[in-house]
Design a protein around this motif. Structure first.
Motif, PDB file in Angstrom:
ATOM      1  N   THR A 384       0.833  -1.205   0.000  1.00  0.00           N
ATOM      2  CA  THR A 384       0.000   0.000   0.000  1.00  0.00           C
ATOM      3  C   THR A 384       0.863   1.249   0.000  1.00  0.00           C
ATOM      4  O   THR A 384       0.632   2.190  -0.773  1.00  0.00           O
ATOM      5  N   GLU A 385       1.894   1.267   0.869  1.00  0.00           N
ATOM      6  CA  GLU A 385       2.777   2.425   0.943  1.00  0.00           C
ATOM      7  C   GLU A 385       3.568   2.608  -0.343  1.00  0.00           C
ATOM      8  O   GLU A 385       3.716   3.736  -0.840  1.00  0.00           O
ATOM      9  N   LYS A 386       4.071   1.513  -0.920  1.00  0.00           N
ATOM     10  CA  LYS A 386       4.909   1.633  -2.117  1.00  0.00           C
ATOM     11  C   LYS A 386       4.098   2.111  -3.322  1.00  0.00           C
ATOM     12  O   LYS A 386       4.583   2.916  -4.120  1.00  0.00           O
ATOM     13  N   ILE A 387       2.875   1.605  -3.467  1.00  0.00           N
ATOM     14  CA  ILE A 387       2.028   2.084  -4.572  1.00  0.00           C
ATOM     15  C   ILE A 387       1.728   3.566  -4.379  1.00  0.00           C
ATOM     16  O   ILE A 387       1.725   4.348  -5.342  1.00  0.00           O
ATOM     17  N   ALA A 388       1.486   3.959  -3.126  1.00  0.00           N
ATOM     18  CA  ALA A 388       1.264   5.379  -2.835  1.00  0.00           C
ATOM     19  C   ALA A 388       2.490   6.207  -3.205  1.00  0.00           C
ATOM     20  O   ALA A 388       2.374   7.300  -3.773  1.00  0.00           O
ATOM     21  N   LEU A 389       3.672   5.666  -2.900  1.00  0.00           N
ATOM     22  CA  LEU A 389       4.909   6.384  -3.223  1.00  0.00           C
ATOM     23  C   LEU A 389       5.145   6.461  -4.724  1.00  0.00           C
ATOM     24  O   LEU A 389       5.645   7.478  -5.225  1.00  0.00           O
ATOM     25  N   VAL A 390       4.798   5.398  -5.452  1.00  0.00           N
ATOM     26  CA  VAL A 390       4.907   5.435  -6.908  1.00  0.00           C
ATOM     27  C   VAL A 390       4.063   6.578  -7.458  1.00  0.00           C
ATOM     28  O   VAL A 390       4.519   7.387  -8.280  1.00  0.00           O
ATOM     29  N   ILE A 391       2.836   6.670  -6.975  1.00  0.00           N
ATOM     30  CA  ILE A 391       1.931   7.726  -7.444  1.00  0.00           C
ATOM     31  C   ILE A 391       2.447   9.097  -7.009  1.00  0.00           C
ATOM     32  O   ILE A 391       2.462  10.052  -7.790  1.00  0.00           O
ATOM     33  N   GLY A 392       2.888   9.196  -5.735  1.00  0.00           N
ATOM     34  CA  GLY A 392       3.369  10.479  -5.222  1.00  0.00           C
ATOM     35  C   GLY A 392       4.596  10.982  -5.955  1.00  0.00           C
ATOM     36  O   GLY A 392       4.644  12.134  -6.409  1.00  0.00           O
ATOM     37  N   MET A 393       5.623  10.125  -6.105  1.00  0.00           N
ATOM     38  CA  MET A 393       6.854  10.540  -6.771  1.00  0.00           C
ATOM     39  C   MET A 393       6.636  10.801  -8.256  1.00  0.00           C
ATOM     40  O   MET A 393       7.159  11.775  -8.814  1.00  0.00           O
ATOM     41  N   PHE A 394       5.852   9.929  -8.910  1.00  0.00           N
ATOM     42  CA  PHE A 394       5.598  10.135 -10.337  1.00  0.00           C
ATOM     43  C   PHE A 394       4.805  11.420 -10.563  1.00  0.00           C
ATOM     44  O   PHE A 394       5.110  12.195 -11.488  1.00  0.00           O
ATOM     45  N   SER A 395       3.800  11.661  -9.713  1.00  0.00           N
ATOM     46  CA  SER A 395       3.006  12.878  -9.838  1.00  0.00           C
ATOM     47  C   SER A 395       3.876  14.119  -9.665  1.00  0.00           C
ATOM     48  O   SER A 395       3.748  15.086 -10.423  1.00  0.00           O
ATOM     49  N   PHE A 396       4.765  14.076  -8.675  1.00  0.00           N
ATOM     50  CA  PHE A 396       5.640  15.222  -8.415  1.00  0.00           C
ATOM     51  C   PHE A 396       6.526  15.503  -9.624  1.00  0.00           C
ATOM     52  O   PHE A 396       6.645  16.651 -10.075  1.00  0.00           O
ATOM     53  N   GLY A 397       7.139  14.448 -10.164  1.00  0.00           N
ATOM     54  CA  GLY A 397       8.014  14.624 -11.326  1.00  0.00           C
ATOM     55  C   GLY A 397       7.250  15.041 -12.569  1.00  0.00           C
ATOM     56  O   GLY A 397       7.692  15.915 -13.324  1.00  0.00           O
ATOM     57  N   TYR A 398       6.076  14.420 -12.808  1.00  0.00           N
ATOM     58  CA  TYR A 398       5.308  14.705 -14.021  1.00  0.00           C
ATOM     59  C   TYR A 398       4.772  16.135 -14.013  1.00  0.00           C
ATOM     60  O   TYR A 398       4.825  16.842 -15.027  1.00  0.00           O
ATOM     61  N   ILE A 399       4.253  16.582 -12.862  1.00  0.00           N
ATOM     62  CA  ILE A 399       3.716  17.943 -12.781  1.00  0.00           C
ATOM     63  C   ILE A 399       4.831  18.969 -12.970  1.00  0.00           C
ATOM     64  O   ILE A 399       4.638  20.011 -13.604  1.00  0.00           O
ATOM     65  N   GLU A 400       6.035  18.656 -12.442  1.00  0.00           N
ATOM     66  CA  GLU A 400       7.156  19.564 -12.665  1.00  0.00           C
ATOM     67  C   GLU A 400       7.497  19.651 -14.153  1.00  0.00           C
ATOM     68  O   GLU A 400       7.720  20.741 -14.696  1.00  0.00           O
ATOM     69  N   GLU A 401       7.561  18.501 -14.826  1.00  0.00           N
ATOM     70  CA  GLU A 401       7.860  18.511 -16.257  1.00  0.00           C
ATOM     71  C   GLU A 401       6.768  19.224 -17.047  1.00  0.00           C
ATOM     72  O   GLU A 401       7.034  19.935 -18.015  1.00  0.00           O
ATOM     73  N   LEU A 402       5.531  19.050 -16.621  1.00  0.00           N
ATOM     74  CA  LEU A 402       4.390  19.625 -17.345  1.00  0.00           C
ATOM     75  C   LEU A 402       4.305  21.137 -17.168  1.00  0.00           C
ATOM     76  O   LEU A 402       4.003  21.869 -18.123  1.00  0.00           O
TER      77      LEU A 402
END
Length: 439
Positions: A384-402
């Motif tokens: 549960t924590e790792k899937i949350a972290l995948v979403i959190g880290m990917f969202s952070f990186g993607y929004i920065e790139e966007l």
């Protein structure tokens, strides 16, 4: 057989935090992210820096976030398989050792990470993260087996306290090399930083020998799972999921944990990169700030444990801490000065250890205490924590790139915390108690 509330067993268990938290401080929080940002940046103001990795072009800091997200995804896939094996064979300590060696040796390998060896460095960075987080699946699963419910808050907080003290001690040693490289015949701060990565690996594997020597293997299950050994772990998780349907409080807590975990670890993992990139803070000041943050985190974790045990209870303390996290994300969006960043870091320090420690012990207290498959339950918790972290880290990186700004990513994290708060609020009158196993 595992000793319940045995001082030596608990102390040995806590020493695993002492051993591996050096990775969490040096590699994910201070020297490595600062070093990575420096060697992948042009140092030109108002410039977006790009790097090439595996034939693709990325914003340098977005690649850092994606690498961590990928590591968390691997752990989310692997941990059900390994926990199923560990539960059936009673060898969770064996897997703690395997992941520890993977993580520690990868940290040692980062000594060779330079701008010209970016791909090697990123791969080793990913392997180090897999080693660290993979070992925690089995480390956390020991908690309900070495401490009774009334002691789990205290024991969990003790583990984090050991981790903070141990990591700070090694960080101070690394400080000396980074700030006085000439004294030790080093070529500069770059080589000194890489030496720090080597020391983390040595420290990690050396002190891990204490829990490896003293933590007993848990008994094998009386009934050995049949079928494909690679899918048995996922079958165990599906059994946990079925049991969760009869444990509404535990299910609701896991949902809350899922959402606020997207924010907690992401903030902690990107704090140094944010200060380096958005505020152009010197590396020395950033490392000093994170060190102060670790020191503040020790009494913070103890305070949360004391409040939950003597006054408010776990859920109400977690509600208050998540509200503070929301305020931190909003404040970080507007932070402009060095002093503001320091105040924000102090606030994060007070609450970061508390929310991690209380989340682990709250989950443990919600579990059926006479269950024999704690590793499967904690594997579910970690997935549960790792899937949350995948979403959190990917969202952070993607929004920065966007959008071109890390600040916009902070708003998404604040929304994750709000969702977690909503589910915690539903539990405010349902403090965890001993839950009987589902028939």
């Amino acid at each position: 057989m595992t000793q319940i509330n045995d001082r030596k067993t608990i102390r040995s268990w806590a020493f695993f935090d002492w051993a591996n938290s050096a990775y969490n401080l040096v590699i994910t929080s201070t020297i490595f992210p600062a070093y990575y940002t420096i060697i992948t940046s042009s140092n030109k103001p108002n410039t977006i820096d790009y790097v090439q990795f595996m034939g693709f072009k990325f914003v340098n800091t977005a690649l850092y976030n994606y690498a961590l997200a990928f590591a968390f995804l691997i752990i989310a896939i692997l941990s059900p398989v390994l926990s199923g094996i560990a539960d059936s064979r009673g060898n969770k300590k064996f897997f703690m050792k395997i992941f520890t060696w993977i993580g520690a040796l990868s940290c040692c390998g980062l000594y060779f990470f330079e701008a010209e060896t970016l791909q090697l460095g990123i791969v080793l960075f990913i392997l180090a993260a897999i080693g660290f987080w993979g070992s925690l699946v089995f480390y956390n699963a020991y908690l309900p087996e070495i401490a009774t419910p009334d002691m789990q808050d205290t024991v969990s907080a003790k583990g984090y306290a050991y981790g903070y003290v141990g990591s700070i001690l090694l960080q101070l040693v690394c400080f000396v090399f980074v700030f006085f490289p000439d004294t030790f015949g080093l070529s500069g701060a770059g080589q000194a930083s890489r030496l720090s990565f080597l020391l983390v690996g040595i420290w990690w594997i050396a002190f891990a020998q204490i829990p490896f020597r003293n933590l007993p293997d848990t008994p094998k299950q009386r009934v050995v799972p049949t079928g494909n050994i690679l899918t048995s772990g996922f079958k165990e998780l599906s059994k946990v999921w079925v049991q969760l349907k009869h444990m509404p409080y535990l299910k609701r807590f896991l949902t809350a944990f899922f959402f606020y975990s997207m924010g907690v670890q992401t903030v902690m993992l990107v704090a140094t990169v944010f200060g380096e990139k958005q505020l152009q803070l010197p590396t020395a000041k950033l490392i000093g700030t994170i060190m102060l943050l670790q020191v503040v985190a020790i009494p913070g974790a103890m305070l949360m444990s004391w409040l939950s045990k003597n006054h408010l209870g776990n859920i109400r303390v977690l509600i208050g801490v998540v509200i503070i996290w929301i305020g931190v994300c909003i404040a970080a969006y507007f932070v402009q000065t060095e002093l503001q960043f320091y105040f924000l870091a102090a606030a994060v320090g007070l609450i970061m250890g508390g929310i991690q420690s209380l989340s682990r012990s709250t989950y443990s207290k919600y579990l059926p205490q006479d269950s024999k498959d704690h590793t499967s339950f904690f594997s579910f918790f970690d997935v549960t924590e790792k899937i949350a972290l995948v979403i959190g880290m990917f969202s952070f990186g993607y929004i920065e790139e966007l959008t071109g700004s890390m600040r916009n990513s902070l708003i998404a994290l604040a929304l994750f915390f709000v969702a977690g708060l909503a589910f915690l609020w539903l539990l405010r009158n349902s403090e965890p108690r001993k839950i009987q196993p589902v028939s």
